[in-house]
Motif scaffolding. Structure first.
Motif, PDB file in Angstrom:
ATOM      1  N   GLY A 226       0.938  -1.232  -0.053  1.00  0.00           N
ATOM      2  CA  GLY A 226       0.057  -0.057  -0.275  1.00  0.00           C
ATOM      3  C   GLY A 226       0.860   1.170   0.122  1.00  0.00           C
ATOM      4  N   ASP A 227       0.449   2.312   0.787  1.00  0.00           N
ATOM      5  CA  ASP A 227       1.379   3.648   0.655  1.00  0.00           C
ATOM      6  C   ASP A 227       0.866   4.217   2.208  1.00  0.00           C
ATOM      7  N   TRP A 228       1.922   5.404   2.499  1.00  0.00           N
ATOM      8  CA  TRP A 228       1.869   6.123   3.348  1.00  0.00           C
ATOM      9  C   TRP A 228       1.351   7.627   3.166  1.00  0.00           C
ATOM     10  N   ILE A 229       0.541   7.607   2.091  1.00  0.00           N
ATOM     11  CA  ILE A 229      -0.169   8.802   1.645  1.00  0.00           C
ATOM     12  C   ILE A 229      -1.714   8.954   1.981  1.00  0.00           C
ATOM     13  N   TRP A 230      -2.173   7.722   1.590  1.00  0.00           N
ATOM     14  CA  TRP A 230      -3.614   7.667   1.797  1.00  0.00           C
ATOM     15  C   TRP A 230      -4.207   6.500   2.757  1.00  0.00           C
ATOM     16  N   GLN A 231      -3.148   5.507   2.728  1.00  0.00           N
ATOM     17  CA  GLN A 231      -3.777   4.175   3.452  1.00  0.00           C
ATOM     18  C   GLN A 231      -3.071   3.999   4.651  1.00  0.00           C
ATOM     19  N   PHE A 232      -1.858   4.268   4.809  1.00  0.00           N
ATOM     20  CA  PHE A 232      -0.975   4.274   6.008  1.00  0.00           C
ATOM     21  C   PHE A 232      -0.948   2.819   6.633  1.00  0.00           C
ATOM     22  N   THR A 233      -0.403   2.030   5.646  1.00  0.00           N
ATOM     23  CA  THR A 233      -0.643   0.418   5.791  1.00  0.00           C
ATOM     24  C   THR A 233       0.919   0.217   5.833  1.00  0.00           C
ATOM     25  N   TYR A 234       0.907  -1.295   6.516  1.00  0.00           N
ATOM     26  CA  TYR A 234       2.343  -1.631   6.928  1.00  0.00           C
ATOM     27  C   TYR A 234       2.087  -3.160   7.098  1.00  0.00           C
ATOM     28  N   ALA A 235       3.166  -3.876   6.929  1.00  0.00           N
ATOM     29  CA  ALA A 235       3.092  -5.424   7.364  1.00  0.00           C
ATOM     30  C   ALA A 235       3.961  -5.637   8.577  1.00  0.00           C
ATOM     31  N   VAL A 236       3.609  -6.569   9.424  1.00  0.00           N
ATOM     32  CA  VAL A 236       4.571  -6.751  10.703  1.00  0.00           C
ATOM     33  C   VAL A 236       4.409  -8.248  10.878  1.00  0.00           C
ATOM     34  N   PHE A 237       5.700  -8.760  11.247  1.00  0.00           N
ATOM     35  CA  PHE A 237       6.006 -10.097  11.308  1.00  0.00           C
ATOM     36  C   PHE A 237       6.352 -10.546  12.859  1.00  0.00           C
ATOM     37  N   ASP A 238       5.515 -11.090  13.506  1.00  0.00           N
ATOM     38  CA  ASP A 238       6.115 -11.320  14.803  1.00  0.00           C
ATOM     39  C   ASP A 238       6.885 -12.777  15.113  1.00  0.00           C
ATOM     40  N   GLY A 239       7.441 -13.271  13.898  1.00  0.00           N
ATOM     41  CA  GLY A 239       8.342 -14.499  14.010  1.00  0.00           C
ATOM     42  C   GLY A 239       7.388 -15.760  13.970  1.00  0.00           C
ATOM     43  N   GLU A 240       6.209 -15.591  13.584  1.00  0.00           N
ATOM     44  CA  GLU A 240       5.271 -16.790  13.480  1.00  0.00           C
ATOM     45  C   GLU A 240       4.267 -16.470  12.330  1.00  0.00           C
ATOM     46  N   HIS A 241       3.753 -15.360  12.393  1.00  0.00           N
ATOM     47  CA  HIS A 241       2.626 -14.717  11.831  1.00  0.00           C
ATOM     48  C   HIS A 241       3.094 -13.482  11.207  1.00  0.00           C
ATOM     49  N   LEU A 242       2.564 -13.291   9.715  1.00  0.00           N
ATOM     50  CA  LEU A 242       2.907 -12.072   9.156  1.00  0.00           C
ATOM     51  C   LEU A 242       1.492 -11.240   8.863  1.00  0.00           C
ATOM     52  N   PHE A 243       1.380  -9.988   9.225  1.00  0.00           N
ATOM     53  CA  PHE A 243      -0.153  -9.488   9.118  1.00  0.00           C
ATOM     54  C   PHE A 243       0.104  -8.178   8.535  1.00  0.00           C
ATOM     55  N   LEU A 244      -0.807  -7.899   7.351  1.00  0.00           N
ATOM     56  CA  LEU A 244      -0.968  -6.484   6.730  1.00  0.00           C
ATOM     57  C   LEU A 244      -1.954  -5.622   7.615  1.00  0.00           C
ATOM     58  N   GLU A 245      -1.359  -4.535   8.113  1.00  0.00           N
ATOM     59  CA  GLU A 245      -2.228  -3.665   9.119  1.00  0.00           C
ATOM     60  C   GLU A 245      -2.243  -2.264   8.558  1.00  0.00           C
ATOM     61  N   GLN A 246      -3.163  -1.493   9.121  1.00  0.00           N
ATOM     62  CA  GLN A 246      -3.244  -0.064   8.983  1.00  0.00           C
ATOM     63  C   GLN A 246      -3.134   0.661  10.144  1.00  0.00           C
ATOM     64  N   TYR A 247      -2.081   1.634  10.203  1.00  0.00           N
ATOM     65  CA  TYR A 247      -1.965   2.709  11.349  1.00  0.00           C
ATOM     66  C   TYR A 247      -3.215   3.355  11.464  1.00  0.00           C
ATOM     67  N   VAL A 248      -3.864   3.478  12.717  1.00  0.00           N
ATOM     68  CA  VAL A 248      -5.047   4.368  12.962  1.00  0.00           C
ATOM     69  C   VAL A 248      -4.399   5.243  14.065  1.00  0.00           C
ATOM     70  N   GLU A 249      -4.535   6.537  14.087  1.00  0.00           N
ATOM     71  CA  GLU A 249      -4.021   7.373  15.288  1.00  0.00           C
ATOM     72  C   GLU A 249      -4.795   6.879  16.369  1.00  0.00           C
ATOM     73  N   GLY A 250      -3.900   6.828  17.648  1.00  0.00           N
ATOM     74  CA  GLY A 250      -4.570   6.484  18.803  1.00  0.00           C
ATOM     75  C   GLY A 250      -4.492   5.132  19.272  1.00  0.00           C
ATOM     76  N   GLU A 251      -4.548   4.157  18.153  1.00  0.00           N
ATOM     77  CA  GLU A 251      -4.820   2.681  18.331  1.00  0.00           C
ATOM     78  C   GLU A 251      -3.250   2.266  18.580  1.00  0.00           C
ATOM     79  N   SER A 252      -3.138   1.269  19.568  1.00  0.00           N
ATOM     80  CA  SER A 252      -1.811   0.570  19.397  1.00  0.00           C
ATOM     81  C   SER A 252      -1.737  -0.657  18.767  1.00  0.00           C
ATOM     82  N   LYS A 253      -0.964  -0.969  17.929  1.00  0.00           N
ATOM     83  CA  LYS A 253      -0.653  -1.959  16.994  1.00  0.00           C
ATOM     84  C   LYS A 253       0.144  -3.092  17.484  1.00  0.00           C
TER      85      LYS A 253
END
Length: 254
Positions: A226-253
């Motif tokens: 995605g992008d950090w212009i309109w979507q503010f998306t990212y992937a995070v890998f915790d060592g076991e699972h890979l997630f595609l997430e969206q950063y929402v202000e005020g929320e802790s991912k």
């Protein structure tokens, strides 16, 4: 175990993005929110809309972003910077001053026991002849020297103007939506690459400005960030699972 994060395509400094300062601050707040949870952060290209370093001059702006990256590397977080087609003109500043690990080509690496193929995505299967020519010119060392022979006032103006016009040619400045497996060139490239590299668990790309999480074969997943212009998306890998997430202000991912 700490997490590994992947994001791309902020295009900071773009003259075609009216909310640029707000966008940069939001990106910095996200990086601040993960600084104690991150083992590594991979920036997969086009974090700047145009970045060109002169011997004694670097582009104006980006102080919040560069400061946060420097803080992260000072804390021991690995920050990997992949050059995209908008910010490939880096010659040591980001590495030496900010502590980034700079990659100029795709990388295959093992993270927590899984194999990742990481790339910005430009030049991988794109059939556009004009883009291929531009890409060759951008990467040509003689052309790079000629660009930097210009005064920074004109060299940076030229790059930012080109980037602005490139974005404004698209409807609303946004990419075309997902075109399907048979038409998306990054999907086609990945399928072809898998024929000779069957050991890769995750393919992660930027460049295309769409969110995509696609299962390919019996073990591989392909992610476009995605992008950090309109979507503010990212992937995070915790060592076991890979997630595609969206950063929402005020929320802790995670």
């Amino acid at each position: 175990m700490k997490n590994v994060y992947f994001l791309s395509d902020a295009h900071l400094g773009s003259w075609a993005i009216e909310h640029g300062r707000t966008q940069e601050r939001r990106l910095v707040r996200f990086l601040d929110s993960i600084k104690h949870k991150a083992a590594a952060i991979y920036l997969l290209g086009d974090m700047f809309d145009f970045w060109d370093e002169y011997r004694y001059v670097v582009p104006k702006g980006y102080t919040r972003f560069l400061g946060k990256l420097s803080e992260l590397t000072d804390m021991g977080v690995e920050v990997h910077f992949f050059t995209g087609n908008h910010d490939l003109w880096t010659y040591g500043y980001l590495r030496d001053e900010c502590g980034l690990i700079v990659h100029t080509r795709p990388v295959t690496t093992e993270i927590f026991g899984k194999v990742f193929f990481l790339a910005h995505g430009d030049g991988l299967g794109d059939p556009d002849g004009k883009f291929k020519l531009l890409r060759r010119l951008f990467h040509n060392r003689t052309c790079q020297v000629m660009l930097n022979a210009l005064h920074p006032r004109w060299g940076l103006w030229l790059g930012l103007t080109w980037a602005k016009h490139s974005r404004l040619k698209r409807a609303d400045g946004k990419e075309a939506p997902y075109m399907g497996e048979d038409r998306e060139y990054l999907v086609r490239f990945t399928k072809h690459y898998m024929e000779s590299h069957s050991n890769i668990d995750y393919f992660i790309y930027g460049h295309r400005h769409i969110e995509l999480d696609l299962t390919l074969g019996h073990r591989s997943r392909m992610i476009i960030l995605g992008d950090w212009i309109w979507q503010f998306t990212y992937a995070v890998f915790d060592g076991e699972h890979l997630f595609l997430e969206q950063y929402v202000e005020g929320e802790s991912k995670p």
